[in-house]
Enzyme design. Structure first.
Site, mmCIF file in Angstrom:
data_model
loop_
_atom_site.group_PDB
_atom_site.id
_atom_site.type_symbol
_atom_site.label_atom_id
_atom_site.label_comp_id
_atom_site.label_asym_id
_atom_site.label_seq_id
_atom_site.Cartn_x
_atom_site.Cartn_y
_atom_site.Cartn_z
ATOM 1 N N ASP A 35 0.830 -1.207 0.000
ATOM 2 C CA ASP A 35 0.000 0.000 0.000
ATOM 3 C C ASP A 35 0.864 1.257 0.000
ATOM 4 O O ASP A 35 1.989 1.240 0.490
ATOM 5 C CB ASP A 35 -0.915 -0.034 1.244
ATOM 6 C CG ASP A 35 -2.073 0.937 1.130
ATOM 7 O OD1 ASP A 35 -2.363 1.413 0.007
ATOM 8 O OD2 ASP A 35 -2.690 1.234 2.170
ATOM 9 N N HIS A 52 2.219 3.559 -8.947
ATOM 10 C CA HIS A 52 2.045 2.124 -9.233
ATOM 11 C C HIS A 52 3.240 1.590 -10.025
ATOM 12 O O HIS A 52 3.732 0.497 -9.763
ATOM 13 C CB HIS A 52 0.746 1.884 -10.007
ATOM 14 C CG HIS A 52 -0.484 2.258 -9.233
ATOM 15 N ND1 HIS A 52 -0.687 1.853 -7.936
ATOM 16 C CD2 HIS A 52 -1.578 3.008 -9.569
ATOM 17 C CE1 HIS A 52 -1.850 2.329 -7.499
ATOM 18 N NE2 HIS A 52 -2.400 3.032 -8.462
ATOM 19 N N LEU A 146 9.979 -21.084 -4.402
ATOM 20 C CA LEU A 146 8.998 -20.182 -3.778
ATOM 21 C C LEU A 146 7.687 -20.162 -4.576
ATOM 22 O O LEU A 146 7.702 -20.121 -5.802
ATOM 23 C CB LEU A 146 9.598 -18.769 -3.748
ATOM 24 C CG LEU A 146 8.686 -17.620 -3.298
ATOM 25 C CD1 LEU A 146 8.383 -17.716 -1.811
ATOM 26 C CD2 LEU A 146 9.343 -16.271 -3.604
HETATM 27 C C1 IPE Z 1 -5.545 -2.621 -0.100
HETATM 28 O O1 IPE Z 1 -5.183 -1.292 -0.248
HETATM 29 C C2 IPE Z 1 -5.524 -3.306 -1.425
HETATM 30 C C3 IPE Z 1 -4.204 -3.490 -2.024
HETATM 31 C C4 IPE Z 1 -3.063 -3.165 -1.494
HETATM 32 C C5 IPE Z 1 -4.215 -4.131 -3.312
HETATM 33 P P1 IPE Z 1 -6.272 -0.144 -0.411
HETATM 34 O O2 IPE Z 1 -5.516 1.123 -0.567
HETATM 35 O O3 IPE Z 1 -7.233 -0.499 -1.484
HETATM 36 O O4 IPE Z 1 -7.036 -0.206 0.982
HETATM 37 P P2 IPE Z 1 -7.878 0.912 1.743
HETATM 38 O O5 IPE Z 1 -8.889 1.439 0.779
HETATM 39 O O6 IPE Z 1 -6.915 1.967 2.163
HETATM 40 O O7 IPE Z 1 -8.469 0.184 2.909
HETATM 41 C C1 IPE Z 2 -1.625 0.278 -3.302
HETATM 42 O O1 IPE Z 2 -1.403 1.648 -3.338
HETATM 43 C C2 IPE Z 2 -1.859 -0.307 -4.676
HETATM 44 C C3 IPE Z 2 -3.254 -0.720 -4.934
HETATM 45 C C4 IPE Z 2 -4.218 -0.678 -4.070
HETATM 46 C C5 IPE Z 2 -3.544 -1.214 -6.251
HETATM 47 P P1 IPE Z 2 -2.587 2.681 -3.321
HETATM 48 O O2 IPE Z 2 -2.965 2.996 -4.738
HETATM 49 O O3 IPE Z 2 -3.699 2.235 -2.473
HETATM 50 O O4 IPE Z 2 -1.879 3.947 -2.678
HETATM 51 P P2 IPE Z 2 -2.490 4.946 -1.615
HETATM 52 O O5 IPE Z 2 -2.998 4.136 -0.477
HETATM 53 O O6 IPE Z 2 -3.577 5.698 -2.308
HETATM 54 O O7 IPE Z 2 -1.328 5.817 -1.241
HETATM 55 MG MG MG Z 3 -4.096 2.425 -0.499
#
Ligand code: IPE
Ligand code: IPE
Ligand code: MG
Length: 279
Positions: A35, A52, A146
């Site tokens: 995240d 990303h 793995l």
């Molecule tokens: C969780 O992250 C999903 C992934 C890392 C793929 P999100 O960014 O979607 O989660 P919330 O919305 O902060 O809970």
């Molecule tokens: C995690 O990073 C990747 C996915 C959920 C696909 P985020 O896109 O949720 O990044 P933040 O949480 O907005 O910083």
């Molecule tokens: Mg996120």
């Protein structure tokens, strides 16, 4: 574990961390909620998609380090069922990135004998993405090193509901629905993770203290580790620190690891024990 040490020299970054690890307590199954990509980009005034893209490198580093450490299963949360709520352009960019990752990393996965598996409702993916993902899974299916589980269009609650429905359908087909009983073993056997041990350690980057519908069933007794590091900045150092922290934990599973100094005699009145008068 030795494979990681072989790539490091004394004095090099991570040498100290790697040598501090207990080789007998490497997590068998490591799960990661990757995240913070969006925030990483925001802080640089870049579009979220740049975050990303920057998140692909740490996936490679993490997979490689886990392979060298002897982790058996690595489960990476790449796209949740809730992530469809994001702007279409972001979701499409994520699918493009997944295809890019598969094309670029497949030779590397093969070289390290890594088996790729996907967890999630793949039927909702754009057909070309799904085809490419399934082809990559097929190519690596006999690899014995793995296992990397990519959680894609994954939802923990959906996984459990699907497992229950599968049992109902199987039972109905056999004509035994009226006597169907579900237990923990039969349910676990119908999850995407069937046959795998539960995660020992769950890491979440970017400081969020939540599970976000990830592996709800499987993390019952996982050790949790949250780091402020945003996923695109997640390095081998961060991973080794998380595992070292995990190795300091005492896993009790509701029991006791050390026997109490004075055992409670079976006939000892419990009321006295907790300081309450029994009269
Ligand atoms: C969780 O992250 C999903 C992934 C890392 C793929 P999100 O960014 O979607 O989660 P919330 O919305 O902060 O809970
Ligand atoms: C995690 O990073 C990747 C996915 C959920 C696909 P985020 O896109 O949720 O990044 P933040 O949480 O907005 O910083
Ligand atoms: Mg996120």
């Amino acid at each position: 574990m030795q494979a990681l040490l072989d790539t490091l020299k004394p004095g090099e970054p991570d040498w100290e961390l790697a040598t501090a690890l207990d080789p007998s307590r490497i997590p068998v199954h490591l799960a990661i909620i990757m995240d913070g990509n969006g925030r990483w980009a925001n802080r640089r005034s870049l579009p979220r998609i740049a975050g990303h893209k920057a998140g692909v490198g740490p996936v490679r580093t993490t997979v490689e380090t886990c392979a060298r450490l002897g982790v058996r299963v690595l489960t990476l949360y790449a796209f949740s069922m809730e992530n469809w709520k994001r702007p279409r352009a972001e979701v499409e960019a994520l699918w493009r990135l997944l295809r890019f990752y598969l094309r670029r990393e497949l030779p590397e996965l093969q070289r390290h004998d890594i088996r790729l598996v996907a967890l999630g409702r793949l039927d909702m993916l754009p057909p070309a993405v799904r085809a490419e993902l399934e082809a990559a899974i097929d190519v690596t299916r006999l690899n014995r090193g793995l296992q990397v589980n990519l959680a894609i269009n994954y939802g923990g609650r959906t996984e459990i509901v699907d497992a229950v429905n599968a049992m109902i359908e199987e039972s109905a087909a056999k004509g035994t629905l009226s006597t169907l009983r579900i237990d923990e073993t039969s349910l676990a056997e119908r999850l995407y993770t069937r046959g795998l041990p539960d995660p020992d350690l769950l890491i979440r980057t970017s400081g969020e203290m939540r599970i976000s519908n990830f592996l709800l069933w499987q993390i019952a007794y996982a050790e949790l580790y949250v780091t402020e590091t945003l996923w695109p900045d997640f390095s081998r150092t961060d991973l080794l620190r998380a595992i070292l922290d995990y190795q300091k934990r005492e896993r009790r599973y509701g029991g006791l690891t050390a026997l109490p100094d004075v055992a409670l005699a079976p006939d000892e009145p419990l009321a006295e024990e907790i300081g309450v008068s029994s009269r």
